[in-house]
Design a protein around this motif. Structure first.
Motif, mmCIF file in Angstrom:
data_model
loop_
_atom_site.group_PDB
_atom_site.id
_atom_site.type_symbol
_atom_site.label_atom_id
_atom_site.label_comp_id
_atom_site.label_asym_id
_atom_site.label_seq_id
_atom_site.Cartn_x
_atom_site.Cartn_y
_atom_site.Cartn_z
ATOM 1 N N ARG A 66 48.967 -26.019 -94.344
ATOM 2 C CA ARG A 66 47.723 -26.743 -94.580
ATOM 3 C C ARG A 66 46.581 -25.765 -94.896
ATOM 4 N NH1 ARG A 66 50.037 -31.588 -95.300
ATOM 5 N NH2 ARG A 66 51.302 -32.174 -93.510
ATOM 6 N N SER A 129 57.828 -35.504 -92.903
ATOM 7 C CA SER A 129 56.756 -34.948 -92.075
ATOM 8 C C SER A 129 55.926 -33.929 -92.841
ATOM 9 C CB SER A 129 57.341 -34.303 -90.819
ATOM 10 O OG SER A 129 58.057 -33.116 -91.147
ATOM 11 N N GLN A 131 55.128 -34.303 -96.081
ATOM 12 C CA GLN A 131 54.556 -34.953 -97.258
ATOM 13 C C GLN A 131 53.081 -35.248 -97.030
ATOM 14 O OE1 GLN A 131 55.997 -38.914 -98.259
ATOM 15 N NE2 GLN A 131 56.043 -38.391 -100.438
ATOM 16 N N THR A 132 52.259 -34.911 -98.007
ATOM 17 C CA THR A 132 50.836 -35.204 -97.899
ATOM 18 C C THR A 132 50.586 -36.688 -98.167
ATOM 19 O OG1 THR A 132 50.411 -34.787 -100.244
ATOM 20 C CG2 THR A 132 50.307 -32.893 -98.750
ATOM 21 N N ASP A 133 49.379 -37.145 -97.861
ATOM 22 C CA ASP A 133 49.032 -38.548 -98.069
ATOM 23 C C ASP A 133 49.134 -38.944 -99.532
ATOM 24 O OD1 ASP A 133 48.579 -38.867 -95.381
ATOM 25 O OD2 ASP A 133 46.406 -38.604 -95.525
ATOM 26 N N HIS A 134 48.879 -37.993 -100.446
ATOM 27 C CA HIS A 134 48.953 -38.337 -101.866
ATOM 28 C C HIS A 134 50.346 -38.113 -102.446
ATOM 29 C CE1 HIS A 134 47.855 -34.014 -101.934
ATOM 30 N NE2 HIS A 134 48.553 -33.963 -103.043
ATOM 31 N N GLY A 135 51.324 -37.745 -101.615
ATOM 32 C CA GLY A 135 52.708 -37.810 -102.056
ATOM 33 C C GLY A 135 53.449 -36.519 -102.228
ATOM 34 N N ALA A 181 59.151 -45.318 -97.497
ATOM 35 C CA ALA A 181 57.734 -44.956 -97.554
ATOM 36 C C ALA A 181 57.549 -43.610 -98.243
ATOM 37 C CB ALA A 181 57.154 -44.926 -96.141
ATOM 38 N N ARG A 185 55.500 -43.011 -101.895
ATOM 39 C CA ARG A 185 54.381 -42.078 -102.062
ATOM 40 C C ARG A 185 54.687 -41.040 -103.132
ATOM 41 N NH1 ARG A 185 54.051 -42.578 -96.321
ATOM 42 N NH2 ARG A 185 55.404 -40.754 -96.070
ATOM 43 N N TYR A 189 52.867 -40.408 -106.835
ATOM 44 C CA TYR A 189 52.362 -39.099 -107.271
ATOM 45 C C TYR A 189 52.930 -38.763 -108.654
ATOM 46 C CZ TYR A 189 51.511 -34.073 -107.435
ATOM 47 O OH TYR A 189 51.109 -32.819 -107.828
#
Length: 322
Positions: A66, A129, A131-135, A181, A185, A189
């Motif tokens: 991150r 785990s 994977q970012t929110d935007h995929g 899910a 995502r 992307y």
């Protein structure tokens, strides 16, 4: 309400889960798949479901995945310490998908092997785990899809879609929810980051976008895949050859064509069948009868081993009667 275009789409089960005829050739293919799985099994981290060849570290800590800015990412990508990390991070889903296929297929000697299913489940949770929110997947400091292009996402997403389809309800309900899910995502992307390069990268994008369309029943994905393919196909299939940027390539012409065929098989788009047949004939002339490549110029990578033939087998079998 369903549209006519969605109704016309092939079902993912028809594309990936059709019965396979029992022939000497398919038995040989299965033998090779089983052998590949058995070679990789000892190299897996059994806690996280990651492929870790000897000497390869896994990097999954929060502080390392991150907050990296673009300059840091590009600097790290040139650091030799991360070379193996790229291969590990990209290849893990492919190896796990192969395990999923063998686990599900009765003809495999690994059919029903609980170790395979357990590794797939653990690998799935590891990737989800990370994977970012935007995929995109951020499994190490180098964010490949964001730095090198969305084809990097396609290479990681394709095996997860296949594994999910092959395992079906054999995956526990919670894992099915996690997988679906994650795939949604990642597909979003991919859709929002089209790769229009007229080479293997653009072909990869179109093929995997079509795969996501079938799995998710999303007609806008199939339209995008078709529009991209129709735009780049003339530049790839030039005069009965398969071009990678400036000319034929002894590595990427094969990679590119394997995704040209995958797109064709999933989409039903036959607009370039004649060009594909000519390209297959050209590949045949580029090799001896026993399969060895004839050495020559290569636009990007010089690779003359026999393993690239696997990229052509599906299309050769389909068009053999043409």
């Amino acid at each position: 309400q369903r549209s006519g275009e969605e109704d016309a789409m092939m079902r993912i089960e028809e594309a990936l889960c059709r019965p396979i005829a029992d022939t000497p050739r398919t038995r040989r293919y299965q033998e090779l798949l089983d052998r590949s799985v058995e070679e990789k099994l000892p190299q897996f981290d059994t806690e996280r479901g990651l492929w870790l060849p000897t000497g390869t570290p896994a990097v999954w800590t929060e502080e390392e995945v991150r907050g990296w800015d673009d300059d840091t990412i590009r600097r790290i990508s040139r650091d030799a310490r991360w070379r193996f990390h790229y291969e590990q991070e990209r290849a893990t889903p492919a190896h796990l998908a192969r395990m999923a296929f063998c686990y599900a297929r009765p003809a495999s000697r690994r059919h029903g092997d609980a170790r395979l299913l357990d590794l797939v489940r653990r690998g799935l949770r590891s990737y989800a785990s990370a994977q970012t929110d935007h995929g995109s997947f951020v499994n190490c400091p180098m964010r490949f899809a964001e730095t090198w292009g969305s084809h990097e996402m396609a290479w990681r997403l394709e095996p997860w879609v296949c594994a999910r389809a092959w395992l079906g309800d054999r995956l526990p309900e919670e894992d099915r929810r996690i997988a679906d899910a994650m795939i949604r995502r990642a597909a979003a992307y991919l859709y929002s980051h089209p790769n229009t390069d007229p080479n293997n990268r653009g072909a990869v994008w179109s093929a995997v976008m079509a795969l996501c369309a079938l799995y998710l029943r999303e007609e806008s994905y199939l339209r995008a895949a078709r529009e991209n393919w129709r735009r780049i196909a003339p530049a790839i299939l030039q005069a009965g050859t398969v071009v990678e940027d400036l000319g034929p390539d002894s590595n990427y012409s094969y990679t590119g064509f394997s995704y040209v065929y995958l797109y064709r098989a999933l989409s039903g788009d036959d607009a370039y069948d004649a060009e594909m047949v000519r390209a297959l004939q050209w590949f045949g002339r580029w090799r001896t009868r026993s399969g060895y490549a004839l050495e020559g110029m290569s636009s990007r990578v010089r690779r003359i081993g026999m393993n690239r033939l696997a990229d052509l087998l599906g299309a050769w079998e389909r068009f053999a009667v043409v």
